[in-house]
Design a protein around this motif. Structure first.
Motif, PDB file in Angstrom:
ATOM      1  N   LEU A  24      44.197  39.377  41.201  1.00 44.34           N
ATOM      2  CA  LEU A  24      44.382  40.559  40.361  1.00 44.34           C
ATOM      3  C   LEU A  24      44.749  41.785  41.203  1.00 44.34           C
ATOM      4  O   LEU A  24      45.349  42.736  40.706  1.00 44.34           O
ATOM      5  N   GLY A  25      44.361  41.739  42.476  1.00 39.86           N
ATOM      6  CA  GLY A  25      44.796  42.800  43.385  1.00 39.86           C
ATOM      7  C   GLY A  25      46.309  42.853  43.468  1.00 39.86           C
ATOM      8  O   GLY A  25      46.908  43.932  43.584  1.00 39.86           O
ATOM      9  N   GLY A  26      46.949  41.687  43.407  1.00 42.05           N
ATOM     10  CA  GLY A  26      48.400  41.633  43.378  1.00 42.05           C
ATOM     11  C   GLY A  26      48.968  42.272  42.121  1.00 42.05           C
ATOM     12  O   GLY A  26      50.004  42.939  42.152  1.00 42.05           O
ATOM     13  N   ALA A 183      42.483  48.307  36.971  1.00 36.01           N
ATOM     14  CA  ALA A 183      41.798  48.541  38.243  1.00 36.01           C
ATOM     15  C   ALA A 183      40.282  48.418  38.073  1.00 36.01           C
ATOM     16  O   ALA A 183      39.590  47.830  38.903  1.00 36.01           O
ATOM     17  N   LEU A 184      39.783  48.976  36.981  1.00 38.34           N
ATOM     18  CA  LEU A 184      38.350  48.882  36.710  1.00 38.34           C
ATOM     19  C   LEU A 184      37.934  47.440  36.411  1.00 38.34           C
ATOM     20  O   LEU A 184      36.870  46.981  36.840  1.00 38.34           O
ATOM     21  N   ILE A 185      38.769  46.711  35.683  1.00 43.69           N
ATOM     22  CA  ILE A 185      38.497  45.291  35.404  1.00 43.69           C
ATOM     23  C   ILE A 185      38.432  44.504  36.707  1.00 43.69           C
ATOM     24  O   ILE A 185      37.561  43.638  36.897  1.00 43.69           O
ATOM     25  N   TYR A 186      39.349  44.782  37.623  1.00 42.84           N
ATOM     26  CA  TYR A 186      39.362  44.099  38.924  1.00 42.84           C
ATOM     27  C   TYR A 186      38.081  44.387  39.698  1.00 42.84           C
ATOM     28  O   TYR A 186      37.464  43.480  40.277  1.00 42.84           O
ATOM     29  N   PHE A 187      37.667  45.648  39.700  1.00 41.87           N
ATOM     30  CA  PHE A 187      36.455  46.050  40.409  1.00 41.87           C
ATOM     31  C   PHE A 187      35.242  45.259  39.915  1.00 41.87           C
ATOM     32  O   PHE A 187      34.435  44.756  40.705  1.00 41.87           O
ATOM     33  N   ILE A 188      35.119  45.124  38.609  1.00 44.11           N
ATOM     34  CA  ILE A 188      33.978  44.411  38.030  1.00 44.11           C
ATOM     35  C   ILE A 188      34.072  42.907  38.308  1.00 44.11           C
ATOM     36  O   ILE A 188      33.085  42.261  38.670  1.00 44.11           O
ATOM     37  N   SER A 189      35.276  42.337  38.171  1.00 41.91           N
ATOM     38  CA  SER A 189      35.456  40.887  38.322  1.00 41.91           C
ATOM     39  C   SER A 189      35.161  40.395  39.731  1.00 41.91           C
ATOM     40  O   SER A 189      34.676  39.271  39.924  1.00 41.91           O
TER      41      SER A 189
END
Length: 513
Positions: A24-26, A183-189
């Motif tokens: 998801l960083g990609g 970005a927030l979804i990535y942080f949590i995941s």
């Protein structure tokens, strides 16, 4: 490392899930890279930018990426791949929010650079993490998930821009701010994924914890074989790698491959296409709405052919994909060169009436009935009719009203170029980079190569608006075609095949060479 195929297959879904989350960083990287293309006109007007200010505002993200590149490897070696990616997600969230709320040019630049630091970390550490948890037979495809998510992010950004372009006078704020949601979804995941087993063993000597993770990935037999491989690598290693170590002659082949691929991935113009796609299509005579739609088609093409690359990379191999891709890129860029070279610029009542500025429209009335075969001749004639400020406005905003060009050929050329990049330099570079560096120098070497890649990217994006206005699209695309041809020669001469080999086997092969 010869794991039974059935063992790997039984646990494939877990490995894929981890890889998708990390990749998801990609997505954020791709979204951040492409979303600015829709905001170009808005930020230019709001912040009253010159060409060089615009180029810097688009390309400054690469300065942050360079810092992220230099920091990511050592930080990930010390604190772990997972923890580094969590910080990256936080940086993306801050950057998106601040960029959308910025009221001054300097403030906007700082917010963009913060996002660049996130890009620099994500583009290096996500593929490294995936390569370290993936079984050899799946590694190429799983590492390519990162590139897949990059192109999904690009496509989503183009769609987002299209739907937000008419929400108001400052629609660019919505375009940039919406990135905060993924970005927030990535942080949590990221809190749900395990730490890299290789890092746990190499840095913390937590063999049992690593074993549990590896068992979930590939079963007990896979876990034991992998741990033995990692420990054999540790036994062979000397002290922690330093910057000077990458200059050791035994790593020469590795550095030539890595730096060369990193150079050609950017110098052939891919980020110029992604950052300025609507601008390029407007140069070919398209309206604002149609140029945004064509940018969406570019993003979808990128996505489809990245999926093709993921399917082929562990079947056909890395080097064949690079040779096919760079050859087709060269052909596509020559097609674009041909299209713009044969364009004409016609002045008549209809085209002059399209000019938005009253004073410029009145001044250009003297050219009614004339036609020009190239931008150089056009600019020479127009400059005699306008003052300096008006001429700058003409080059930026009005030139597209007069161009007569085979727009279909331009679109086909750009789509072929993007498709070719998507099956070659796009995903294959990051797969190779994650495979070829020995563990001893991986952290520092991958940071150096990433920094270099970002530096080349910045150079391309900074200069591109100036090239379009001053050299014209014909010369610009011709230069990219020449560089793409040189890339073919480089791949043929230097790049080796890593398909199906363990990371340890790749290390032994390259160092021995």
């Amino acid at each position: 490392m010869n794991q039974p195929a059935t063992v790997i297959k039984m646990n494939k879904s877990y490995t894929i899930l981890i890889s998708l989350i990390v990749a998801l960083g990609g997505f954020l990287l791709g979204f951040d890279s492409a979303v600015i293309s829709g905001a170009v006109r808005g930020i230019t007007i709001y912040f009253e930018m010159t060409e060089w200010m615009l180029g810097f505002s688009v390309g400054c993200v690469v300065f942050g990426a360079m810092a992220g590149n230099l920091l990511a490897g050592p930080v990930a070696d010390r604190f772990g791949r997972k923890n580094t990616l969590i910080v990256v997600a936080a940086l993306f969230t801050i950057s998106a929010t601040w960029s959308a709320l910025a009221t001054g040019y300097t403030e906007f630049i700082i917010a963009r650079i913060i996002g660049g630091v996130g890009i620099g970390g994500a583009i290096l550490i996500a593929p490294v993490y995936i390569a370290e948890i993936a079984p050899p037979k799946l590694r190429g495809s799983l590492v390519s998930f990162n590139q897949l998510n990059i192109v999904i992010g690009i496509s989503v950004a183009y769609f987002s821009n299209y739907f937000l372009v008419n929400v108001g006078e400052e629609s660019w704020r919505w375009m940039l701010g919406v990135e905060a949601i993924p970005a927030l979804i990535y942080f949590i995941s990221l809190w749900t994924v395990p730490k890299s087993p290789r890092w746990l063993i190499q840095k913390l000597n937590k063999v049992e914890l690593a074993r549990k993770i590896l068992q979930k990935i590939g079963g007990e037999e896979y876990a034991e074989v992998t741990i033995q491989e990692i420990q054999r690598g540790i036994d062979k290693k000397e002290e922690k790698g330093k910057l000077r170590d990458i200059l050791d002659s035994k790593y020469t082949t590795i550095m030539i491959i890595a730096l060369g691929i990193a150079f050609f991935q950017q110098i052939t113009g891919i980020n110029a296409i992604f950052y300025y796609a609507p601008t390029i299509f407007e140069q070919a005579g398209g309206s604002t709405d149609s140029s945004f739609l064509q940018a969406i088609v570019v993003g979808l093409t990128n996505l489809v052919f990245t999926l093709v690359a993921i399917w082929l990379i562990d079947r056909l191999g890395r080097k064949p994909l690079l040779l096919i891709g760079t050859t087709c890129m060269t052909i596509a860029l020559l097609m674009a060169t041909f299209a713009f070279n044969n364009a004409t610029y016609d002045f008549n009542e209809e085209t002059i009436a399209k000019v938005g500025d009253d004073e410029i429209r009145a001044a250009l009335a003297g050219l009614d009935g004339q036609s020009f075969d190239g931008q150089a001749v056009l600019f020479s004639a127009v400059q005699q009719e306008l003052n300096e400020e008006q001429f700058l406005n003409f080059r930026r905003n009005e030139i597209t009203n007069f161009i007569q060009i085979n727009a279909s050929l331009v679109l086909i050329a750009i789509l072929l170029y993007v498709a070719s990049f998507a099956i070659s330099l796009g995903p294959v570079m990051w797969t190779l980079i994650s495979e070829i560096f020995p563990s001893k120098i991986k952290g520092i070497a991958i940071s150096v190569v990433g920094f270099f890649n970002s530096l080349v990217s910045f150079s391309v994006t900074q200069v591109f608006p100036w090239e379009l206005s001053n050299l014209g699209p014909t010369v610009t695309f011709a230069l990219y075609a020449l560089l793409s041809f040189i890339a073919i020669l480089f791949v043929y001469r230097f790049v080796i095949e890593t398909k199906g080999r363990t990371l340890e086997e790749v290390e032994e092969l390259l160092i021995r060479k």
